[in-house]
Design a protein around this motif. Structure first.
Motif, PDB file in Angstrom:
ATOM      1  N   LEU A 165     -20.578 -54.418  -7.208  1.00 41.47           N
ATOM      2  CA  LEU A 165     -19.797 -53.352  -7.638  1.00 41.47           C
ATOM      3  C   LEU A 165     -20.033 -52.052  -7.027  1.00 41.47           C
ATOM      4  O   LEU A 165     -20.415 -50.903  -7.365  1.00 41.47           O
ATOM      5  N   LYS A 166     -20.175 -52.166  -5.341  1.00 38.78           N
ATOM      6  CA  LYS A 166     -20.599 -51.014  -4.762  1.00 38.78           C
ATOM      7  C   LYS A 166     -19.632 -49.941  -4.948  1.00 38.78           C
ATOM      8  O   LYS A 166     -20.075 -48.815  -4.806  1.00 38.78           O
ATOM      9  N   ASP A 170     -13.967 -53.974  -5.197  1.00 40.95           N
ATOM     10  CA  ASP A 170     -15.351 -54.677  -5.818  1.00 40.95           C
ATOM     11  C   ASP A 170     -14.788 -56.157  -6.258  1.00 40.95           C
ATOM     12  O   ASP A 170     -15.529 -56.879  -6.224  1.00 40.95           O
TER      13      ASP A 170
END
Length: 270
Positions: free
Chosen positions: A88-89, A239
């Motif tokens: 989930l950057k 993501d």
């Protein structure tokens, strides 16, 4: 004018011989004295029976190959910790760091179905938790939740869109507004819940079904969402794409072995 009687060969009196009735060279056999004699013909039902047996064998082989064999998983493996697999950057860069670290995922395994889930709060930078006079928190964090289902035996494709509609139903008579997302998996939809401040991305990719849901934080005074999560669709797609690649790469999250799961949920080395 009366024509002359038609000449017929001896032994065929009373019937004219048609060309197709004459025995061919392939239909004669030699008697003991070398005289050629007609080969006994095979009954028509015997040829039909042979053809039916061949057709049945081909059909059975195809049914075994396509009806009873397990489907290919397209490289997907199971996940024992979906929170560790989902980095989930994009969402953490926009909404804030994950609360509670990377762990927190849980799952359920069966020889026909493997499911994994993850829930995590996202704390914005510099966020201060407000409390009331009793010390109760008056604030909330935006959060993300994920699910991952790997179908080991059956094809989820025919029911996918109906499944998305059923999960998104609000109880009203109004149809659920699904938006198609192109270029992600085999099929993908996103559903926006305006009242709840939540957007959910649903993806079908072969035997895998994945969801990523993002919900806003809440205003303690108005009770409404503070973040318009409907604007986060490109980041959610980014993501989700990274998560799908991770689940197909064979690189497992912390504490999990790589490879596709075999019967009973035990991982096998790829």
């Amino acid at each position: 004018m009366i024509s002359e009687p038609e000449m017929v060969p001896e032994g065929h009196f009373g019937a004219a011989e048609l060309p197709e009735q004459r025995p061919s060279s392939d239909d004669v056999v030699a008697d003991g004295d070398g005289t050629a004699a007609p080969r006994p013909s095979r009954p028509g039902w015997l040829w039909a029976l042979g053809g039916a047996l061949v057709a049945s064998a081909v059909w059975a082989a195809g049914l075994y190959a396509y009806g009873f064999g397990d489907p290919g998983l397209g490289g997907y493996r199971t996940s024992k910790d979906l929170c560790a697999d989902a980095e989930l950057k994009g969402l953490t860069a926009v909404l804030g760091e994950r609360v509670g670290g990377d762990s927190g995922g849980w799952g359920s395994e069966h020889e026909s179905l493997h499911e994994s889930w993850c829930y995590t709060d996202l704390r914005p930078p510099g966020h201060v938790v407000e409390t009331d006079e009793d010390g109760s928190e008056l604030t909330s964090f935006p959060h993300a939740s994920l699910s991952y289902t790997l179908h080991m035996k059956t094809d989820p494709g025919p029911e996918f869109e109906g499944w998305v509609v059923a999960r998104s139903a609000t109880g009203d008579d109004e149809p659920v507004p699904l938006r198609r997302v192109d270029g992600l998996g085999e099929r993908a939809f996103i559903v926006d819940e305006e009242v709840g401040g939540t957007s959910t991305l649903h993806v079908l990719d072969g035997q895998a079904v994945l969801t990523l849901s993002v919900s806003s934080d809440w205003d303690a005074e108005t009770g409404g969402p503070l973040t318009d999560v409907s604007e986060l669709e490109p980041i959610m797609v980014e993501d989700m794409t990274a998560l799908m690649a991770k689940l197909k790469s064979g690189e497992a999250g912390e504490g999990e072995e790589g490879g596709e799961a075999g019967e009973g949920g035990e991982a096998q080395e790829s």
